[in-house]
Scaffold this motif. Structure first.
Motif, PDB file in Angstrom:
ATOM      1  N   THR A 159       0.753  -1.180   0.006  1.00  0.00           N
ATOM      2  CA  THR A 159      -0.024  -0.061   0.118  1.00  0.00           C
ATOM      3  C   THR A 159       0.813   1.045  -0.092  1.00  0.00           C
ATOM      4  N   VAL A 160       1.858   1.238   0.927  1.00  0.00           N
ATOM      5  CA  VAL A 160       2.792   2.414   0.910  1.00  0.00           C
ATOM      6  C   VAL A 160       3.526   2.550  -0.508  1.00  0.00           C
ATOM      7  N   ASP A 177       2.422   1.820  -3.499  1.00  0.00           N
ATOM      8  CA  ASP A 177       1.439   2.304  -4.488  1.00  0.00           C
ATOM      9  C   ASP A 177       1.073   3.934  -4.136  1.00  0.00           C
ATOM     10  N   GLU A 178       1.004   4.006  -2.957  1.00  0.00           N
ATOM     11  CA  GLU A 178       0.534   5.365  -2.782  1.00  0.00           C
ATOM     12  C   GLU A 178       1.596   6.468  -2.983  1.00  0.00           C
ATOM     13  N   ARG A 190       3.988   5.878  -5.192  1.00  0.00           N
ATOM     14  CA  ARG A 190       4.163   5.855  -6.725  1.00  0.00           C
ATOM     15  C   ARG A 190       3.023   6.855  -7.396  1.00  0.00           C
ATOM     16  N   GLN A 191       1.880   6.899  -6.602  1.00  0.00           N
ATOM     17  CA  GLN A 191       0.709   7.805  -7.147  1.00  0.00           C
ATOM     18  C   GLN A 191       0.900   9.146  -6.877  1.00  0.00           C
ATOM     19  N   LEU A 192       1.568   9.369  -5.683  1.00  0.00           N
ATOM     20  CA  LEU A 192       1.993  10.860  -5.214  1.00  0.00           C
ATOM     21  C   LEU A 192       3.119  11.482  -6.292  1.00  0.00           C
ATOM     22  N   SER A 237       4.816  14.722   2.323  1.00  0.00           N
ATOM     23  CA  SER A 237       3.499  13.857   1.859  1.00  0.00           C
ATOM     24  C   SER A 237       3.930  12.528   2.257  1.00  0.00           C
ATOM     25  N   ILE A 251       1.546   9.600   4.118  1.00  0.00           N
ATOM     26  CA  ILE A 251       1.339   8.363   3.910  1.00  0.00           C
ATOM     27  C   ILE A 251       1.786   7.150   4.703  1.00  0.00           C
ATOM     28  N   ARG A 261      -0.501   7.464   7.917  1.00  0.00           N
ATOM     29  CA  ARG A 261      -2.023   7.001   7.614  1.00  0.00           C
ATOM     30  C   ARG A 261      -1.847   5.703   7.486  1.00  0.00           C
ATOM     31  N   ASN A 262      -0.982   4.938   7.132  1.00  0.00           N
ATOM     32  CA  ASN A 262      -1.189   3.452   7.003  1.00  0.00           C
ATOM     33  C   ASN A 262      -0.186   2.756   7.911  1.00  0.00           C
TER      34      ASN A 262
END
Length: 326
Positions: free
Chosen positions: A235-236, A238-239, A241-243, A293, A297, A300-301
């Motif tokens: 999850t970390v 992916d997030e 990479r999206q950022l 950011s 992340i 949050r996780n």
């Protein structure tokens, strides 16, 4: 208002190029008019031509000197002149090359002036030039360092590894290029110190020109604790990479976010990407925003960043038989 203030700005914008020549030759022309008056006054006084032959030679030599004076004054603003001609014909001259051209033109003018005046006074210039062969060899041996610096400057001009105001780095110095001469290059360091580097040394060193970066790199490892679960790691990644792929200040050509290695104290995620801006201040702001950011992340996780640690394991100090007897 003098000639410069009246006409030089007009020349710079290319309205009347002849005005610049007139301005630079104004003082030599005034002196020439005075010399013409003196020459004709003396020629009238003298009755025999042979008696004032030295006056004729002196007058001709003065004309050559005045012409050289005006041309040397003109080379002082030749950079603007050449740039104006280049703009007219849609051709851009290198800013490093212009000062070298001006100095070379001045040297040629001085040599020609000396040659013409020497011939006017009856000196044999050809023998002198022939004698420069042996003298030039001795001079070259004595001034080999200076000559190597000149050739180093020529190499810098022809290969153009950097230009004025570029940020460069070599094994010897790092800073901004301020000026380039025949002998040396002046570099202003970030501590505001001025370093003068011989051209021969600079030409033989690897030069990194940071001003010609198309984009600027950010790379680091993000270490997670070994207690992090597999789902959390995925999850970390992916997030993050999206950022990065949706960040407006990040160049999208190269963005890498991957689990890279099992470190001694952490699971290391490798981040490799570039900012669109190459300015240091913008690069720092973008890097800071991305790191904040990433921390959000992780928070949050419920993922913790690993830090160097050591685990100690103690074995039992007494045998089991002794423990049972007690």
């Amino acid at each position: 208002m003098n000639c410069y203030s009246r006409n030089y700005p007009r020349y710079i914008i290319g309205v009347k190029n002849w005005n610049l020549v007139r301005c630079e030759f104004e003082k030599p022309t005034r002196v020439l008019i005075i010399l013409i008056g003196i020459y004709y006054s003396l020629s009238v006084i003298q009755s025999e031509i042979d008696s004032y032959s030295w006056i004729r030679s002196g007058f001709r030599s003065a004309i050559v000197l005045l012409l050289a004076w005006g041309l040397i004054r003109l080379t002082g603003v030749s950079s603007h002149w050449i740039e104006s001609i280049g703009k007219k014909f849609s051709f851009e001259f290198d800013r490093i090359l212009l000062p070298f051209l001006s100095k070379m033109i001045r040297a040629v003018i001085l040599v020609l002036c000396f040659t013409v005046i020497a011939q006017e006074w009856g000196y044999e210039v050809t023998g002198f030039i022939a004698g420069l062969g042996l003298g030039g060899l001795a001079f070259a041996l004595a001034a080999k360092d200076a000559i190597s610096n000149i050739f180093g400057g020529i190499i810098i001009i022809t290969e153009k590894p950097f230009s004025l105001d570029d940020w460069i780095e070599t094994p010897s110095v790092e800073g901004t290029v301020e000026s380039i001469s025949f002998r040396s290059t002046r570099i202003r360091t970030f501590a505001q110190a001025l370093v003068t580097m011989p051209n021969s040394t600079l030409a033989n060193e690897p030069i990194t020109n940071w001003s010609r970066m198309g984009k600027r790199r950010i790379t680091f490892h993000l270490g997670l604790t070994y207690s992090t679960k597999l789902e959390q790691i995925e999850t970390v990644i992916d997030e993050i990479r999206q950022l990065l792929t949706h960040h407006p200040e990040i160049d999208q050509e190269t963005v890498f976010v991957h689990l890279d290695r099992f470190g001694m104290n952490s699971l290391d995620i490798f981040l490799y990407f570039f900012t669109s801006s190459t300015q240091w201040s913008d690069w720092l702001k973008t890097k800071e925003a991305c790191m904040l950011s990433i921390l959000e992340i992780l928070e949050r996780n419920h993922v913790s960043i690993a830090f160097p640690s050591t685990s100690l394991y103690f074995e039992s100090a007494f045998p089991d038989s002794i423990n049972k007897s007690t």
